[in-house]
Motif scaffolding. Structure first.
Motif, PDB file in Angstrom:
ATOM      1  N   THR A 108      32.662  99.747  81.607  1.00 19.76           N
ATOM      2  CA  THR A 108      32.196  98.596  82.357  1.00 19.76           C
ATOM      3  C   THR A 108      33.376  97.790  82.842  1.00 19.76           C
ATOM      4  O   THR A 108      34.492  97.961  82.380  1.00 19.76           O
ATOM      5  CB  THR A 108      31.271  97.714  81.499  1.00 19.76           C
TER       6      THR A 108
ATOM      7  N   ALA B 121      20.610  96.232  89.870  1.00 21.01           N
ATOM      8  CA  ALA B 121      20.160  96.510  88.508  1.00 21.01           C
ATOM      9  C   ALA B 121      21.337  96.509  87.535  1.00 21.01           C
ATOM     10  O   ALA B 121      22.468  96.825  87.910  1.00 21.01           O
ATOM     11  CB  ALA B 121      19.448  97.860  88.454  1.00 21.01           C
ATOM     12  N   ASP B 122      21.045  96.176  86.294  1.00 23.58           N
ATOM     13  CA  ASP B 122      22.070  96.134  85.253  1.00 23.58           C
ATOM     14  C   ASP B 122      22.405  97.506  84.678  1.00 23.58           C
ATOM     15  O   ASP B 122      23.360  97.633  83.914  1.00 23.58           O
ATOM     16  CB  ASP B 122      21.624  95.222  84.110  1.00 23.58           C
ATOM     17  N   ALA B 123      21.605  98.502  85.026  1.00 23.71           N
ATOM     18  CA  ALA B 123      21.832  99.849  84.511  1.00 23.71           C
ATOM     19  C   ALA B 123      21.143 100.844  85.436  1.00 23.71           C
ATOM     20  O   ALA B 123      20.240 100.482  86.195  1.00 23.71           O
ATOM     21  CB  ALA B 123      21.278  99.978  83.105  1.00 23.71           C
TER      22      ALA B 123
ATOM     23  N   ARG C 224      28.125 103.081  89.294  1.00 21.65           N
ATOM     24  CA  ARG C 224      27.184 102.001  89.628  1.00 21.65           C
ATOM     25  C   ARG C 224      27.998 100.849  90.190  1.00 21.65           C
ATOM     26  O   ARG C 224      28.918 100.345  89.551  1.00 21.65           O
ATOM     27  CB  ARG C 224      26.402 101.537  88.394  1.00 21.65           C
TER      28      ARG C 224
ATOM     29  N   ASP D 249      28.014  97.052  92.543  1.00 25.65           N
ATOM     30  CA  ASP D 249      27.231  95.881  92.926  1.00 25.65           C
ATOM     31  C   ASP D 249      27.116  95.811  94.450  1.00 25.65           C
ATOM     32  O   ASP D 249      27.618  96.683  95.161  1.00 25.65           O
ATOM     33  CB  ASP D 249      27.824  94.596  92.329  1.00 25.65           C
TER      34      ASP D 249
ATOM     35  N   GLU E 281      30.456 100.092  86.631  1.00 24.50           N
ATOM     36  CA  GLU E 281      30.199 100.993  85.515  1.00 24.50           C
ATOM     37  C   GLU E 281      30.282 102.438  86.020  1.00 24.50           C
ATOM     38  O   GLU E 281      29.891 102.737  87.138  1.00 24.50           O
ATOM     39  CB  GLU E 281      28.812 100.730  84.941  1.00 24.50           C
TER      40      GLU E 281
END
Length: 120
Positions: free
Chosen positions: A4, A82-84, A104, A106, A113
């Motif tokens: 992360t 989404a956070d994951a 992933r 933003d 991540e």
């Protein structure tokens, strides 16, 4: 395995993040995704939400790759708020590329991540 925090990518991985961001922005979808096959070709998609069909952006990008003849992937990227990443999206990548990195990012395109696509 995941990491992360904002990450620096090599140019080919940065390209798929940029393409994923573009797909999301062009359609106004919740997510945009891009995958790169082992021949270096890229495929992009946005999330699909129809009454008869729902696909995450990553599932749609993997489907586009497969329908174009790709048999393996090197990497994937998803731009999302989404956070994951969900298990179904990661499973789609793992079907063609167990162990492949999935980035992933933003909305700005900053990778927050990296997840390894593991078989279910």
């Amino acid at each position: 395995m995941s990491g992360t925090g904002e990450q620096v990518l090599d140019p080919e991985d940065a390209k798929i993040v940029t393409l994923a961001r573009s797909s999301r922005g062009r359609t106004g979808a919740a997510e945009g995704a891009a995958v790169r096959d082992t021949d270096g070709r890229t495929y992009t998609a946005a999330s699909v939400a129809l009454p008869s069909l729902a696909l995450t952006a990553l599932q749609a990008a993997v489907a586009a790759a497969v329908s174009s003849g790709a048999t393996a992937l090197e990497a994937a990227a998803v731009v999302t708020a989404a956070d994951a990443l969900d298990a179904a999206s990661l499973a789609a990548v793992a079907d063609l590329a167990p162990g492949a990195p999935v980035f992933r990012a933003d909305a700005r395109g900053a990778v927050v991540e990296t997840v390894v696509a593991e078989p279910a």
